[in-house]
Design an enzyme around this catalytic site. Structure first.
Site, PDB file in Angstrom:
ATOM      1  N   CYS A   1       0.845  -1.194   0.000  1.00  0.00           N
ATOM      2  CA  CYS A   1       0.000   0.000   0.000  1.00  0.00           C
ATOM      3  C   CYS A   1       0.876   1.238   0.000  1.00  0.00           C
ATOM      4  O   CYS A   1       0.781   2.079  -0.866  1.00  0.00           O
ATOM      5  CB  CYS A   1      -0.931  -0.043   1.192  1.00  0.00           C
ATOM      6  SG  CYS A   1      -2.130  -1.343   0.967  1.00  0.00           S
TER       7      CYS A   1
ATOM      8  N   HIS B   1      -9.814   5.745   2.175  1.00  0.00           N
ATOM      9  CA  HIS B   1     -11.169   5.228   2.379  1.00  0.00           C
ATOM     10  C   HIS B   1     -11.482   4.838   3.829  1.00  0.00           C
ATOM     11  O   HIS B   1     -10.580   4.589   4.624  1.00  0.00           O
ATOM     12  CB  HIS B   1     -11.418   4.015   1.468  1.00  0.00           C
ATOM     13  CG  HIS B   1     -10.324   2.989   1.519  1.00  0.00           C
ATOM     14  ND1 HIS B   1      -9.289   2.969   0.602  1.00  0.00           N
ATOM     15  CD2 HIS B   1     -10.086   1.962   2.377  1.00  0.00           C
ATOM     16  CE1 HIS B   1      -8.476   1.959   0.893  1.00  0.00           C
ATOM     17  NE2 HIS B   1      -8.928   1.340   1.967  1.00  0.00           N
TER      18      HIS B   1
END
Ligand code: MHF
Ligand SMILES: O=c1ccn([C@H]2C[C@H](O)[C@@H](COP(=O)(O)O)O2)c(=O)[nH]1
Length: 283
Positions: A160, A221
């Site tokens: 990520c 998110h």
């Protein structure tokens, strides 16, 4: 802390609901966030509106620096964060490249320390960066990249936070870190600590002064099952003054980081925080 709260509020006010196929959950999502940490002034970006398990965050970063590929090694350092991705994800459990219990495959630090060359052998990206910076060299390519699409099928998760780009201006070291996907309630709480600590550590072992760290996030998110806790609990709390981080000054080389350093070599002072919040984790 203000930047973190602003991002959370922005996701809630302006986010778009997006279906995520991998986890089977919906995420309230915004694109692009830029966070800045002042490492020179030791403004440690530790979340105060809930208890943050900062030692696990640093342990995870130390595991990447060491090139670990196994959740058991991360646990020994003090981070249980890779247990689920290594052992509970069906696609990875059925992957013929998985070498057994706790194996994470060729992710993160494996790429950072042992990127496979097509003509044989491996590249140690981190060692090259440290050697250059120690000599005062910034070749405008001091890049630690964990993002290797040719080996995604050999790892449990794509990285990520995938790229850390160091820069020298005189004796001051800067860091730009890039993150493609960010679980703001859980992951960002750790990632902020990691970007800050990575710059502080690499500056320390290369004899440079740490400057600013710039953290770019693309997809930020909140998972649907985290939203109520974020909106109705965490965001209702008043933040406290920031804490500060101290690192054992005896850490002087990459080899020190690879061999004897433990979480006892890191201390946080003046950490005032609200109660812990247990956010659901999506595998
Ligand atoms: N969905 C998801 N979110 C993530 O943030 C994430 C992944 N997956 N997979 C890979 C790593 C693992 N990371 C994790 C995993 C677990 C926690 C977690 O459970 N944190 C708790 C407790 C930590 C502890 O007790 O040490 C927390 O309250 O912060 C945080 C980050 C970050 N990454
Ligand atoms: O350091 C990390 C590692 C992972 N995450 C989060 C971001 C996403 O919610 C998941 C990864 O899922 P993908 O489908 O691969 O995007 O893990 C994080 O925030 N920080």
């Amino acid at each position: 802390m203000k930047q973190y709260l602003a991002l959370c509020n922005r996701i809630i006010d302006e986010g778009t609901w997006i279906e995520n196929e991998r986890t089977g959950k919906r995420c309230l999502t915004v694109i692009n966030a830029d966070l800045i940490y002042n490492v020179e002034k030791n403004e440690f970006p530790l979340i105060t509106t809930r208890k943050s398990f900062w030692k696990a965050a640093i342990a995870e970063m130390l595991g990447y620096i060491r090139g670990y590929d196994n959740a058991a090694d991360f646990r020994k350092l003090g981070a249980k964060t890779w247990d689920a991705n290594a052992n509970e994800n069906l696609a990875w459990l059925n992957n013929p490249h998985r070498k057994g219990e706790d194996d994470m495959g060729r992710v993160y630090g494996v790429q950072g320390r042992a990127w496979s060359k097509p003509d044989g052998g491996t590249i140690d990206q981190l060692k090259k960066i440290v050697d250059n910076l120690k000599k005062g060299v910034d070749d405008r390519g001091e890049i630690l990249s964990f993002y290797n699409p040719g080996e995604f099928h050999m790892g449990c998760l794509r990285p990520c936070m995938h790229t850390h780009n160091f820069s020298l201006l005189g004796d001051t070291l800067y860091l730009n870190s890039f993150q493609r996907s960010c679980d703001v309630p859980l992951g960002l709480n750790f990632n902020q600590v990691q970007v800050f600590t990575l710059l502080a550590l690499i500056a320390q072992i290369t004899g440079k002064k740490p400057g600013m760290a710039y953290h770019k996030i693309v997809n930020a998110h909140i998972y649907e099952d985290q939203l109520d806790l974020m909106r109705d609990v965490q965001l209702k709390r008043e933040p406290f003054e920031p804490a500060s981080l101290s690192i054992n000054p005896d850490i002087k080389s990459l080899e020190d980081l690879e061999t004897w350093v433990t979480m006892d070599d890191f201390e946080v002072s003046n950490y005032q925080h609200h109660d812990a919040i247990k956010y659901p984790f999506s595998v």
